[in-house]
Design a protein around this motif. Structure first.
Motif, PDB file in Angstrom:
ATOM      1  N   VAL A 474     -28.124 -32.787  70.681  1.00 14.26           N
ATOM      2  CA  VAL A 474     -28.620 -31.926  69.603  1.00 14.26           C
ATOM      3  C   VAL A 474     -29.599 -32.712  68.745  1.00 14.26           C
ATOM      4  N   GLU A 475     -29.141 -33.857  68.242  1.00 12.08           N
ATOM      5  CA  GLU A 475     -29.965 -34.720  67.392  1.00 12.08           C
ATOM      6  C   GLU A 475     -29.302 -36.094  67.350  1.00 12.08           C
ATOM      7  N   GLN A 476     -30.056 -37.126  67.665  1.00 17.36           N
ATOM      8  CA  GLN A 476     -29.480 -38.463  67.748  1.00 17.36           C
ATOM      9  C   GLN A 476     -28.833 -38.885  66.431  1.00 17.36           C
ATOM     10  N   THR A 477     -29.467 -38.544  65.319  1.00 24.20           N
ATOM     11  CA  THR A 477     -28.907 -38.966  64.028  1.00 24.20           C
ATOM     12  C   THR A 477     -27.556 -38.312  63.746  1.00 24.20           C
ATOM     13  N   LEU A 478     -27.354 -37.097  64.224  1.00 31.67           N
ATOM     14  CA  LEU A 478     -26.056 -36.433  64.064  1.00 31.67           C
ATOM     15  C   LEU A 478     -24.975 -37.254  64.752  1.00 31.67           C
ATOM     16  N   SER A 479     -25.212 -37.623  65.990  1.00 30.97           N
ATOM     17  CA  SER A 479     -24.240 -38.410  66.745  1.00 30.97           C
ATOM     18  C   SER A 479     -24.024 -39.777  66.108  1.00 30.97           C
ATOM     19  N   ASP A 480     -25.112 -40.417  65.712  1.00 31.61           N
ATOM     20  CA  ASP A 480     -25.001 -41.770  65.158  1.00 31.61           C
ATOM     21  C   ASP A 480     -24.204 -41.783  63.861  1.00 31.61           C
ATOM     22  N   ARG A 481     -24.412 -40.786  63.025  1.00 29.01           N
ATOM     23  CA  ARG A 481     -23.695 -40.753  61.745  1.00 29.01           C
ATOM     24  C   ARG A 481     -22.195 -40.551  61.955  1.00 29.01           C
ATOM     25  N   ILE A 482     -21.833 -39.724  62.937  1.00 30.79           N
ATOM     26  CA  ILE A 482     -20.406 -39.543  63.245  1.00 30.79           C
ATOM     27  C   ILE A 482     -19.839 -40.830  63.829  1.00 30.79           C
ATOM     28  N   ALA A 483     -20.579 -41.443  64.750  1.00 25.98           N
ATOM     29  CA  ALA A 483     -20.122 -42.689  65.377  1.00 25.98           C
ATOM     30  C   ALA A 483     -19.877 -43.770  64.332  1.00 25.98           C
ATOM     31  N   ASP A 484     -20.759 -43.864  63.343  1.00 26.75           N
ATOM     32  CA  ASP A 484     -20.596 -44.885  62.304  1.00 26.75           C
ATOM     33  C   ASP A 484     -19.309 -44.672  61.510  1.00 26.75           C
ATOM     34  N   LEU A 485     -18.967 -43.411  61.254  1.00 27.44           N
ATOM     35  CA  LEU A 485     -17.771 -43.127  60.454  1.00 27.44           C
ATOM     36  C   LEU A 485     -16.476 -43.357  61.232  1.00 27.44           C
ATOM     37  N   ILE A 486     -16.537 -43.282  62.563  1.00 28.10           N
ATOM     38  CA  ILE A 486     -15.309 -43.484  63.352  1.00 28.10           C
ATOM     39  C   ILE A 486     -15.342 -44.820  64.094  1.00 28.10           C
ATOM     40  N   ASP A 487     -16.284 -45.687  63.689  1.00 25.40           N
ATOM     41  CA  ASP A 487     -16.350 -47.064  64.202  1.00 25.40           C
ATOM     42  C   ASP A 487     -16.516 -47.133  65.718  1.00 25.40           C
ATOM     43  N   LEU A 488     -17.464 -46.355  66.223  1.00 22.92           N
ATOM     44  CA  LEU A 488     -17.815 -46.412  67.637  1.00 22.92           C
ATOM     45  C   LEU A 488     -19.292 -46.755  67.766  1.00 22.92           C
ATOM     46  N   PRO A 489     -19.685 -47.413  68.857  1.00 18.75           N
ATOM     47  CA  PRO A 489     -21.109 -47.686  69.065  1.00 18.75           C
ATOM     48  C   PRO A 489     -21.884 -46.399  69.322  1.00 18.75           C
ATOM     49  N   HIS A 490     -23.176 -46.433  69.036  1.00 18.02           N
ATOM     50  CA  HIS A 490     -24.019 -45.271  69.287  1.00 18.02           C
ATOM     51  C   HIS A 490     -24.119 -45.016  70.792  1.00 18.02           C
TER      52      HIS A 490
END
Length: 510
Positions: A474-490
């Motif tokens: 959908v949008e890379q920034t959407l995924s990255d922001r969720i990943a950052d909050l749950i401590d997973l790599p992009h």
């Protein structure tokens, strides 16, 4: 608290058994002496226990928790160019309605303020039969393949071993169904928790057909927009209410109607001609997609008002039975495969819950006279007297021909196939517009937090990464922001074919 009517207008009835025998003391039982056994001859007591053991009917597998009320639908605009339905032959015409507004996944005792899709069902009693709107509060759904539905519901219910709601099941399903992402952005966005049942919109999601007097087809989607705009709750407030007042939605709608603050929904349709449907960028049978309002504007047709609370919830709301197969002349189902499956599943649910004669119950009975060859079965109230139960020449029935839709448009020739839709770039376009253009930054921030708070409960890293790849599509920034909050790599986006691989709508396939 009981309504004022209960306090102020006692009916003065005399207590009796179920067969009408007056009983002097309802708590007394027949015994031998003061300490002896209870007598089997005490019909009042035995009947009381036997009936109590059978009070509950199966709750709905989905949409078990609901509020409901009665009111009316009123035609506000002439749409005779679209449909020959007699309901619309005069502006100002009214039909009595019953509405049942529900959560989806929870049981009958669950909280009203959970993050969940809401059901939005309305029964219109017209002179040509009952017309049921079996809608949701979102304009799209999670998938377009009907065989997914039972499995989807299983993942929203309880784990077969632990008997708990399970985040792994939830996200395991959606991470394998990428087309669900549009609905997921709505569900985890601000609209995911309506503030009560009477402050939300209703949408057909499916495509239906209007047929006019000339037999012309117009495809349509219906929108019921609540006056004053829909209201929502944030996660914190919703959780607080769920702990303190789990029946908040039932209470607030009941009280609003009781106090004369009647909920009103203005009803609109979006329509397409056959040519428009076949040239549309998306398949009109795909309920994961909306029709852009700029291209297909909302056309007003009427409004409905809920102005009467039920006298008895079980009789009027729990026993109410809705199905998208309950249609009237001038309205038809499209070949949307999920809709086609619901045409069977919904009435079959009611046959199981209420019995084969569920449409004879007062709350479900049409105002149009019934004459057919169905007879008998459990709980028959209307047996149609001595009328023959076959096509008789002795006492013949009258038959009214329906206005035929354009037959040439719907002629199918082909082999039977086991079909499962494929995912393409088209499945991310509308979700991307929602994220980039509809949501402002504060709405995006809340969405990311809501998803993160839920998906972090997943124990499987592969499920989380798979879902993140869908968000990245959908949008890379959407995924990255969720990943950052749950401590997973992009992660990188899910790779899918381009839009040319999508199945286009072509009604006539010969």
């Amino acid at each position: 608290m009981p309504s004022e009517e209960v306090f102020n207008t006692p009916d003065g009835a005399t207590y009796t058994t179920s067969n009408g025998d007056p009983i002097a003391e309802p708590y007394a039982v027949q015994r031998i002496g003061h300490n002896g056994p209870v007598l089997l001859q005490d019909f009042h007591h035995i009947d009381l226990l036997a009936h109590f053991d059978r009070e509950r009917i199966p709750e709905r597998v989905v949409h078990a928790k609901a509020a409901g009320a009665h009111g009316y639908f009123e035609v506000t605009h002439d749409i005779s160019d679209l449909t020959c339905a007699a309901l619309f032959n005069k502006v100002g015409k009214r039909a009595r309605v019953t509405a049942r507004l529900s959560t989806v996944a929870g049981e009958a005792g669950s909280a009203d303020t959970v993050r969940d899709v809401r059901g939005f069902s309305v029964k219109l009693r017209t002179e040509e039969g009952n017309w049921d709107w079996v809608f949701n509060n979102t304009p799209v759904f999670f998938f377009r393949d009907p065989s997914m539905f039972p499995h989807f519901v299983h993942t929203q219910k309880r784990d077969p071993q632990t008997h708990r709601k399970d985040a792994d099941m939830f996200w395991d399903f959606f991470s394998q169904v990428p087309e669900s992402v549009h609905q997921l952005l709505i569900l985890f966005g601000d609209r995911g928790i309506p503030d009560g049942y009477h402050h939300m919109n209703g949408y057909s999601s499916h495509t239906y057909k209007f047929v006019n007097a000339a037999g012309d087809i117009h495809y349509y989607k219906m929108h019921c927009l609540v006056e004053g705009g829909f209201r929502t709750l944030d996660s914190t407030k919703a959780a607080e209410i769920a702990g303190q007042d789990p029946d908040y939605g039932l209470k607030t709608m009941y009280n609003a109607i009781e106090q004369g603050h009647y909920p009103v929904w203005n009803v609109f349709v979006q329509t397409m001609t056959i040519d428009q449907a076949e040239s549309f960028r998306y398949n009109i049978l795909d309920m994961t997609k909306i029709w852009p309002h700029a291209e297909y504007p909302l056309r007003p047709i009427g409004k409905f008002v809920l102005n009467e609370n039920p006298k008895n919830y079980f009789a009027e709301i729990e026993q109410s039975a809705f199905s998208p197969s309950h249609l009237i002349p001038g309205v038809e189902a499209s070949t949307d495969p999920v809709l086609q499956s619901r045409l069977f599943a919904y009435p079959d649910t009611q046959r199981y819950r209420l019995g084969v004669n569920y449409q004879q119950l007062p709350i479900n009975a049409p105002i149009a006279p019934i004459a057919n060859f169905q007879r008998d079965g459990r709980a028959t109230f209307v047996s149609q007297g001595n009328r023959p139960n076959y096509k008789s020449s002795i006492q013949p029935l009258s038959y009214i021909a329906r206005t035929a839709s354009q037959a040439k448009h719907e002629i199918w020739l082909g082999q039977a196939t086991a079909e499962l839709s494929s995912v393409t770039e088209l499945d991310f376009e509308q979700a991307r517009i929602l994220w980039n253009k509809i949501f402002d930054e504060s709405a995006r921030e809340r969405l990311v937090k809501n998803v993160s708070d839920h998906i972090r409960n997943v124990t499987s890293e592969s499920i989380k990464r798979r879902q993140l790849s869908i968000f990245a599509a959908v949008e890379q920034t959407l995924s990255d922001r969720i990943a950052d909050l749950i401590d997973l790599p992009h992660v990188t986006p899910l790779q899918v074919p381009d839009p040319s691989a999508a199945l286009r709508f072509q009604a006539s396939s010969h």
